[in-house]
Design a protein around this motif. Sequence first.
Motif, mmCIF file in Angstrom:
data_model
loop_
_atom_site.group_PDB
_atom_site.id
_atom_site.type_symbol
_atom_site.label_atom_id
_atom_site.label_comp_id
_atom_site.label_asym_id
_atom_site.label_seq_id
_atom_site.Cartn_x
_atom_site.Cartn_y
_atom_site.Cartn_z
ATOM 1 N N ALA A 185 0.839 -1.206 0.000
ATOM 2 C CA ALA A 185 0.000 0.000 0.000
ATOM 3 C C ALA A 185 0.870 1.251 0.000
ATOM 4 O O ALA A 185 0.575 2.236 -0.694
ATOM 5 C CB ALA A 185 -0.925 -0.008 1.212
ATOM 6 N N MET A 186 1.940 1.215 0.763
ATOM 7 C CA MET A 186 2.853 2.359 0.802
ATOM 8 C C MET A 186 3.514 2.564 -0.556
ATOM 9 O O MET A 186 3.635 3.711 -1.031
ATOM 10 C CB MET A 186 3.915 2.145 1.880
ATOM 11 C CG MET A 186 4.923 3.274 1.974
ATOM 12 S SD MET A 186 6.040 3.038 3.353
ATOM 13 C CE MET A 186 4.919 3.205 4.711
ATOM 14 N N CYS A 187 3.962 1.500 -1.193
ATOM 15 C CA CYS A 187 4.580 1.629 -2.519
ATOM 16 C C CYS A 187 3.606 2.249 -3.517
ATOM 17 O O CYS A 187 3.966 3.149 -4.288
ATOM 18 C CB CYS A 187 5.029 0.259 -3.024
ATOM 19 S SG CYS A 187 6.465 -0.437 -2.177
ATOM 20 N N THR A 188 2.361 1.779 -3.498
ATOM 21 C CA THR A 188 1.358 2.288 -4.433
ATOM 22 C C THR A 188 1.109 3.773 -4.230
ATOM 23 O O THR A 188 1.085 4.563 -5.191
ATOM 24 C CB THR A 188 0.047 1.511 -4.270
ATOM 25 O OG1 THR A 188 0.286 0.117 -4.487
ATOM 26 C CG2 THR A 188 -1.000 1.999 -5.255
ATOM 27 N N LEU A 189 0.929 4.178 -2.977
ATOM 28 C CA LEU A 189 0.647 5.584 -2.692
ATOM 29 C C LEU A 189 1.857 6.463 -2.979
ATOM 30 O O LEU A 189 1.707 7.599 -3.445
ATOM 31 C CB LEU A 189 0.210 5.733 -1.235
ATOM 32 C CG LEU A 189 -1.159 5.130 -0.903
ATOM 33 C CD1 LEU A 189 -1.444 5.267 0.581
ATOM 34 C CD2 LEU A 189 -2.254 5.809 -1.719
ATOM 35 N N CYS A 190 3.064 5.966 -2.699
ATOM 36 C CA CYS A 190 4.261 6.760 -2.972
ATOM 37 C C CYS A 190 4.425 7.012 -4.470
ATOM 38 O O CYS A 190 4.796 8.120 -4.883
ATOM 39 C CB CYS A 190 5.498 6.061 -2.418
ATOM 40 S SG CYS A 190 5.657 6.166 -0.619
ATOM 41 N N VAL A 191 4.152 5.993 -5.285
ATOM 42 C CA VAL A 191 4.228 6.170 -6.734
ATOM 43 C C VAL A 191 3.207 7.204 -7.190
ATOM 44 O O VAL A 191 3.504 8.093 -8.008
ATOM 45 C CB VAL A 191 4.005 4.827 -7.455
ATOM 46 C CG1 VAL A 191 3.850 5.044 -8.957
ATOM 47 C CG2 VAL A 191 5.163 3.880 -7.181
ATOM 48 N N LYS A 192 2.004 7.132 -6.655
ATOM 49 C CA LYS A 192 0.948 8.064 -7.051
ATOM 50 C C LYS A 192 1.260 9.481 -6.616
ATOM 51 O O LYS A 192 1.172 10.428 -7.400
ATOM 52 C CB LYS A 192 -0.379 7.609 -6.445
ATOM 53 C CG LYS A 192 -1.548 8.536 -6.766
ATOM 54 C CD LYS A 192 -2.826 8.052 -6.117
ATOM 55 C CE LYS A 192 -3.971 9.015 -6.396
ATOM 56 N NZ LYS A 192 -5.233 8.562 -5.737
ATOM 57 N N TRP A 193 1.660 9.664 -5.357
ATOM 58 C CA TRP A 193 1.886 11.016 -4.835
ATOM 59 C C TRP A 193 3.139 11.653 -5.404
ATOM 60 O O TRP A 193 3.216 12.871 -5.542
ATOM 61 C CB TRP A 193 1.970 10.975 -3.314
ATOM 62 C CG TRP A 193 0.686 10.581 -2.658
ATOM 63 C CD1 TRP A 193 -0.553 10.521 -3.229
ATOM 64 C CD2 TRP A 193 0.517 10.180 -1.304
ATOM 65 N NE1 TRP A 193 -1.481 10.093 -2.319
ATOM 66 C CE2 TRP A 193 -0.857 9.879 -1.126
ATOM 67 C CE3 TRP A 193 1.374 10.025 -0.234
ATOM 68 C CZ2 TRP A 193 -1.374 9.455 0.089
ATOM 69 C CZ3 TRP A 193 0.861 9.610 0.989
ATOM 70 C CH2 TRP A 193 -0.499 9.326 1.142
ATOM 71 N N SER A 194 4.149 10.844 -5.742
ATOM 72 C CA SER A 194 5.379 11.428 -6.269
ATOM 73 C C SER A 194 5.151 12.095 -7.621
ATOM 74 O O SER A 194 5.956 12.922 -8.051
ATOM 75 C CB SER A 194 6.463 10.354 -6.391
ATOM 76 O OG SER A 194 6.079 9.348 -7.311
ATOM 77 N N ARG A 195 4.073 11.737 -8.304
ATOM 78 C CA ARG A 195 3.735 12.391 -9.563
ATOM 79 C C ARG A 195 3.025 13.722 -9.344
ATOM 80 O O ARG A 195 2.931 14.524 -10.272
ATOM 81 C CB ARG A 195 2.835 11.476 -10.398
ATOM 82 C CG ARG A 195 3.495 10.153 -10.799
ATOM 83 C CD ARG A 195 2.463 9.219 -11.407
ATOM 84 N NE ARG A 195 3.050 7.922 -11.761
ATOM 85 C CZ ARG A 195 2.340 6.868 -12.125
ATOM 86 N NH1 ARG A 195 1.005 6.951 -12.179
ATOM 87 N NH2 ARG A 195 2.940 5.728 -12.425
ATOM 88 N N GLU A 196 2.530 13.944 -8.130
ATOM 89 C CA GLU A 196 1.728 15.132 -7.859
ATOM 90 C C GLU A 196 2.473 16.203 -7.083
ATOM 91 O O GLU A 196 1.989 17.323 -6.959
ATOM 92 C CB GLU A 196 0.466 14.728 -7.078
ATOM 93 C CG GLU A 196 -0.387 13.689 -7.782
ATOM 94 C CD GLU A 196 -1.519 13.182 -6.898
ATOM 95 O OE1 GLU A 196 -1.619 13.650 -5.739
ATOM 96 O OE2 GLU A 196 -2.302 12.331 -7.368
#
Length: 391
Positions: free
Chosen positions: A159-170
């Motif tokens: 879950a942390m990996c998924t959210l980090c990938v998503k937020w790092s784009r924003e």
Amino acid sequence: MSLVVYLAAGLLGLAAIVLCRRPPRAGWDPLTVSTCVSILLASLVFVCSAPLTLAAVNRLTGIPNFGAPLTYGMISAYSCSLLILLVHWRGGPRRQVRRMVLRSVAAYVALIAVIVVLFLLGDARTERLNDLDTYYANTPYLCEMILLYLIGHSAATLAMCTLCVKWSREVTGLLRAGLRLILAGSALDVAGFQLTKYTAVVARWSGHDLDVLSTQVAPPLASLAALLCSAGFALPRLLPSVLAQVRSLDDYRSLAPLWTRVRFVSTAPKPPSGWWQLPRARLHWREVSIHDALLGLAPYFDDEVRERALAAARRAGRTGHEARIAAEAAMLADAARRAAAREEPLPTPSGYRLHATEVSGTGGLVELAQALVRPPAGTPVRGGAVRTSPG
């Protein structure tokens, strides 16, 4: 192996202490609390998983392998804290944040309770300090206990990996750098700790022995992964403060020429000395002391000295602001010289305000200090003499 684990725990604990430092009477915000709790729990996980700790816990409780559910429970608590930290980091409506936090806590409290029950139901009479995961991989109840703690930790990490990938784009800047460090640490945890554990356990199920993956490969990689994650959480919060301290140290040193010239006049009380004083605190004291000294030198300010120095600076091609600072430096040097010689103040006070006393921060004082070090060539002083170097 215990030494490596304890070293990782110590570094994590140090990171938590540094991160939790705050000014007196400053309030705690949920993000700071959750960050510190996560890092401290990671430190406790390593302390609990060290073979020396496991042996001590087993001996004190009198229960063989009691350190196993303690460590697994601590890993599950750490996994829960990661999810809570991500919730607070992302933010949102207070009720939504609270609801997600409560759900995470409820899920992992239930997981820890099941881990304890399965340990009590299983037969773990033989103490194993290094290879319990693989030694009991085929034992009823204990096998399920091992899988549950691994699955719980994997769920939080993925879950942390998924959210980090998503937020790092924003996001950009330090926050993106922190997210990438967390992503690197989480990916290393998945590949270096979890997959090696799963592989070693599955190998036991098929009658093979790959225990070295669980006992020798997984622990150091887990330590490195936790350090990367902690650095990622701490970077966006600590680096701005560190840079501010570096800038304060630079300004503190830049003010040295000005402080050397006027320190004999200052009546400001000296702060407690010690190596632990941070640059920002040292800079604040020096700034206050210099302003106090400038106030004491004000009766010696000579407008004629300033005006002659101003005219000379303009003839030398200085800009208006540069000429003003150079003229103020000449007037201040003259005032400090006469005050040090115990001459009488001027009968008519100047009333002139230095640029450094009109602006906030230390920028004006730094400009004045630099002008004292590099006075304009041929700047006249009171009495018609020419000063060619600061003295």
